[in-house]
Motif scaffolding. Structure first.
Motif: not given
Length: 548
Positions: A340-350, A373-375, A381-385, A416-422
């Motif tokens: 229910l917390s999955v969203r497609k959000v704008q990101v800035n990747v550098s 996050i996920s493409p 899905w990939h987990a990151f700190g 990217l797709w994200v889960r807003t529930m961390h």
């Protein structure tokens, strides 16, 4: 004579880490002992590295604890894979720079070459064999033992309730394993734990035992998964003995559920999970969803079936009275909540280099939390700190080690797709303690940086070992570390100062700073070495357990 001395100096250098030259000191008893790192300018008690001359960022010198070692023995601290062929090619390349070597030089080169390299341990063998008997394995065995005893008692006729409700025990195990992997449930549990036990009056023994347990709940997940298979198989055997009291449809659905759970468990076997993680993830997800749908069908068919008339009569009163329905409803809710917390959000990747990328998102995040996050949300899905000052934005530091993370560098996405529930993990439990030493190598720093950027309950100290820090991770990461007290940070750039014995550095720093616990994030070999060293020094320490 002068020309010959120059030749000998050339022979006395070799590159054991790509782009990092170490010197061999012939005066040491060990011919492969590494000499002093490149000369640095010392100012006061701080060690200024070349890339810090124009900034306030400093690295605390550790002349007695930082001892560069053989390349192969500590390669895992540089985030670089080096094999024997690499070592030989680089060494020979240095030797071939010498014009017309005489016999004396050839003899010296032969003496410098190691007689035999220690066999390289694979990542998987370290994960499976080098961790010893862990809390994770203990919880797995406890779950299995309890279920085996209950099964044995039921089969012997001493536990009649289990014999008549074997399917319920299977569903109960599925509920327990789902709860142990529910990010929503664990977030609440971790928060309650920190609020209740994160006080100075609570003993360190209780805190470390709680940390070990919460970090290892995956053992309950695995144990209950295997147990659910055993109970479902037992239920099917009992059903087949009384075919006249059930229908072929119920038996068929039950067999299909059993097959799906078996497939999911097989995919979770370490050889599959670690070597083919995407395959494991997709099988685990889709087989689990299909099994859940069929479980609802199985329950509704079982409740409504009338054995005497061989018909189905489903009423709401029958549904609400069955424990199986409530257990399955709880499982369904726990599985749905994160989606229910999955969203497609704008990101800035550098990307500061080809080795890592920084992904920026809007919104501040509490220290110690991790995100996914996920493409493509249905596939992987990939987990990151998460790195955040807790205010306007947060970011993730992704080391380029897999297909997805490499694509972030080569073709940076706009969304990217994200889960807003961390979710909470081991880093969140830093808040349980009063004084903690954090040890990170390479991009593992991302799970700890938030503790430097925002206030936390714990007084944290940090050791970070990485190669070409400014080149690979960018100036922004360095500026974040500049904001924290320099008295509590050790940063070791292996491209400048050579490779340290991170385990030894960690133990000495833990004693010096009088910390309660050490938390390390590195690869399997690096984490194992630090944990073993801390254990020998009787210092509580925790690191990743590689169970997912």
């Amino acid at each position: 004579m002068e020309e010959r001395e120059n030749k000998e100096i050339k022979i006395a250098r070799f590159s054991s880490c790509r782009g990092v030259a170490f010197e061999i000191n012939p005066n040491r008893s060990n011919p492969f002992a590494i000499g002093s790192p490149p000369k640095q300018e010392r100012i006061g008690t701080w060690l200024w590295l070349p890339w810090t001359r124009n900034s306030s960022f400093k690295v605390l010198p550790q002349p007695h604890t930082i001892s560069p070692t053989r390349s192969r023995a500590s390669s895992h601290f540089c985030d670089i894979d080096i094999d024997a062929s690499d070592f030989e090619v680089e060494f020979i390349a240095e030797v071939q720079d010498i014009e017309k070597p005489d016999k004396a030089n050839v003899v010296k080169v032969q003496k410098l070459l190691p007689k035999s390299d220690p066999p390289r341990r694979s990542r998987l063998s370290i994960i499976l064999l080098d961790q010893g008997f862990t809390c994770y394995k203990g919880l797995f065995l406890v779950c299995m033992a309890l279920n085996v005893v209950a099964l044995a008692l039921s089969a012997a006729g001493c536990f009649p309730y289990a014999k008549t409700r074997a399917a319920l025990f299977s569903i109960g195990n599925i509920l327990a394993l789902t709860l142990c992997r529910s990010e929503a449930a664990l977030r609440v549990i971790f928060w309650l734990t920190v609020q209740t036990l994160g006080r100075p009056c609570v003993s360190l023994r209780i805190k470390t035992a709680t940390t070990s347990f919460l970090q290892s709940v995956g053992g309950i997940h695995s144990g209950c998964g295997v147990s659910s298979i055993a109970w479902l198989a037992y239920s099917l055997v009992l059903t087949l003995k009384n075919k006249d009291k059930t229908s072929p449809e119920i038996i068929g659905v039950a067999f299909t559920i059993l097959s799906l759970i078996l497939l999911s468990s097989f995919a979770a076997f370490p050889l599959i999970r670690h070597l083919h993680h995407n395959v494991f993830e997709r099988i685990h997800r889709f087989a689990g969803w299909m099994a859940l749908i069929l479980l609802w069908l199985f329950i509704l068919l079982s409740i409504s079936y009338e054995p005497y008339s061989h018909t189905y009569d489903l009423t709401m009163s029958k549904v609400v009275k069955k424990q199986e329905c409530w257990f399955t409803l709880a499982i369904t809710i726990l599985i749905i909540i994160p989606w229910l917390s999955v969203r497609k959000v704008q990101v800035n990747v550098s990307s500061a280099s080809s080795h890592a990328s920084i992904i920026k998102f809007e919104g501040g995040v509490e220290a110690g939390l991790l995100g996914r996050i996920s493409p493509s949300p249905l596939s992987e899905w990939h987990a990151f700190g998460i790195i955040s000052d807790g205010k306007k934005e947060h970011m993730m530091l992704a080391g380029a080690v897999g297909d997805f993370t490499k694509s972030l560098v080569s073709t940076p996405p706009k969304h990217l797709w994200v889960r807003t529930m961390h979710f909470a993990g081991l880093p969140y439990l830093v808040n349980l303690y009063q004084r903690v030493l954090l040890v990170a190598t390479g991009s593992g720093i991302c799970v700890f940086l938030s503790f430097l950027l925002q206030p936390s309950k714990a007084d944290v100290c940090l050791i970070w070992v990485a190669k070409d820090i400014e080149l690979n991770f960018g100036r922004e990461i360095i500026e974040m570390m500049n904001k924290y007290s320099k008295e509590k940070v050790i940063v070791h750039d292996t491209a400048i100062s050579g490779r340290p014995n991170v385990a030894e550095v960690s133990v000495n720093a833990a004693i010096k700073w009088n910390v309660e616990v050490v938390i390390v994030t590195s690869n399997p070999e690096g984490s194992r070495d630090v944990l073993r060293a801390c254990k020998r020094a009787n210092i509580p320490a925790f690191g990743p357990i590689w169970d997912s």
